[in-house]
Enzyme design. Structure first.
Site, PDB file in Angstrom:
ATOM      1  CD  GLU A  26      80.847 -85.559  41.699  1.00 32.07           C
ATOM      2  OE1 GLU A  26      81.779 -84.520  41.843  1.00 32.07           O
ATOM      3  OE2 GLU A  26      79.961 -85.880  42.154  1.00 32.07           O
ATOM      4  CG  HIS A  29      79.898 -80.474  43.209  1.00 32.52           C
ATOM      5  ND1 HIS A  29      79.320 -79.847  44.551  1.00 32.52           N
ATOM      6  CD2 HIS A  29      79.697 -81.915  43.817  1.00 32.52           C
ATOM      7  CE1 HIS A  29      78.668 -80.803  45.136  1.00 32.52           C
ATOM      8  NE2 HIS A  29      78.605 -82.073  44.515  1.00 32.52           N
TER       9      HIS A  29
END
Length: 378
Positions: A26, A29
């Site tokens: 994550e 991202h």
């Protein structure tokens, strides 16, 4: 007698392995989005009710969910996992709208989505490269060692010292890749090209199957030819500057094996019972941790590659599904219609839920639940 790590060690190892990998996925991202000026509203490790967190000066809520099996980053303007825009997106002031995910060009959105799996591959490259620098590399040439009588290799007429060139049309330059190739092809008829006394020859055979148990009592099924590894082993040191290259080579070699394994699964040569889920990952995490720190770190690298690979599959709800829609958008010069995306993501959700049911069923079987129930009923 099989050895099995305790439940506590399994839980600890699972959290130590999966937690950081989900966070780094994550984070990939998040960092890509931040690079392109997208505001992240929420960064969550885990799903469900928040059990702790904080809000930074950029307005991002960093939190931990009650269910630690995944995570997500929600960018400004997103409404759902399909990254469909919030209905109020166009009504935002121009400055705020420019910081939303949907306002970015297609290529930037694609990079932001791909950055998660890329982060997982980078983790594996660093780990495998570091191990290569610390311990060097070992190469076993694709030369037949002792041939066990009555095995497919013996039936095919292979002898110790034969240099295997290819099996089933696949060429090999080391013994381990050859063993990995045959392990997923039990029952498959293959042609074998080899060199003996300087002369090239060809034979064929059917790959056999071996069923054994490891030290933890796990049943392992694999295809075998009956060729032992040769005594010749080439050990090489790896300079620090070359370690990243070795890490990349090993990572993409493992990705190739995963692609091969997926193909064998689709072809029906690998049973779906081999698929595992969180429970089996937890069990394997505990087993690898019990073998020592080095084994556990290598296991983390393998799990990281798996996360990156799975997330790139072109399935709606996964990063690969988003990239597929972006590719279609790039060809059509316009986004896919909202209703098409909605139905695609519904289908993807159903497929993922069905897969979770299947792997949970398999995991319970790996833990002996069905066997024990059958014993009680009988």
């Amino acid at each position: 007698m099989s050895q099995s790590p305790g439940i506590l060690m399994m839980v600890i190892a699972f959290v130590l392995a999966l937690g950081p990998l989900v966070f780094l996925h994550e984070l990939g991202h998040y960092l890509a989005g931040r690079w392109f000026g997208v505001k992240a509203e929420v960064f969550s490790v885990g799903f469900g009710r928040e059990i702790g967190g904080f809000t930074d000066k950029r307005g991002t809520r960093w939190k931990f969910g009650m269910l630690p099996l995944g995570g997500y980053v929600r960018f400004a303007g997103d409404m759902n996992p399909g990254s469909q825009p919030d209905p109020n997106w166009l009504a935002l002031p121009a400055a705020e709208r420019a910081r939303t995910f949907q306002a970015k060009p297609l290529w930037q959105r694609a990079i932001i989505v791909a950055a998660g799996p890329i982060a997982n591959f980078l983790v594996a490259i660093v780990i495998l490269g570091a191990f290569a620098a610390a311990y060097g590399t070992i190469t076993i040439p694709p030369v037949a060692g002792p041939i066990k009588a009555g095995t497919p290799a013996a039936t095919a007429g292979l002898r110790e010292g034969d240099r295997i060139l290819s099996i089933g049309g696949r060429e090999f330059d080391n013994f381990n890749d050859m063993a990995a190739f045959t392990s997923m092809r039990a029952g498959m008829r293959v042609e074998i090209d080899y060199v003996r006394d300087g002369q090239q020859a060809r034979t064929e055979t059917v790959i056999g199957q071996d069923v054994s148990k490891d030290r933890f009592g796990n049943e392992v099924r694999r295809g075998v030819l009956g060729i032992a590894a040769p005594a010749e082993i080439v050990r090489s040191t790896v300079p620090v500057w070359q370690a990243p290259i070795v890490g990349v080579e090993r990572t993409f070699s493992l990705v190739g094996m995963m692609v091969d394994g997926l193909g064998q699964l689709i072809a029906g040569r690998v049973p779906v019972s081999e698929l595992g889920g969180p429970m089996r990952i937890a069990k394997m995490s505990g087993e690898s941790l019990s073998l020592g720190f080095e084994s556990f770190v290598v296991f983390v690298a393998l799990i990281s590659i798996n996360l990156g690979f799975i997330n790139l599959l072109p399935v709606p709800m996964l990063d690969g599904g988003h990239l597929l829609f972006y590719a279609i958008e790039g060809v059509r010069r316009r986004p896919v219609e909202p209703q098409v995306m909605e139905w695609a993501f519904r289908g993807g959700l159903v497929a993922i839920l069905a897969l979770m049911v299947l792997v949970t069923f398999n995991d319970l079987g790996a833990f002996g639940v069905w066997r024990n129930l059958a014993g009680l009923i009988g």
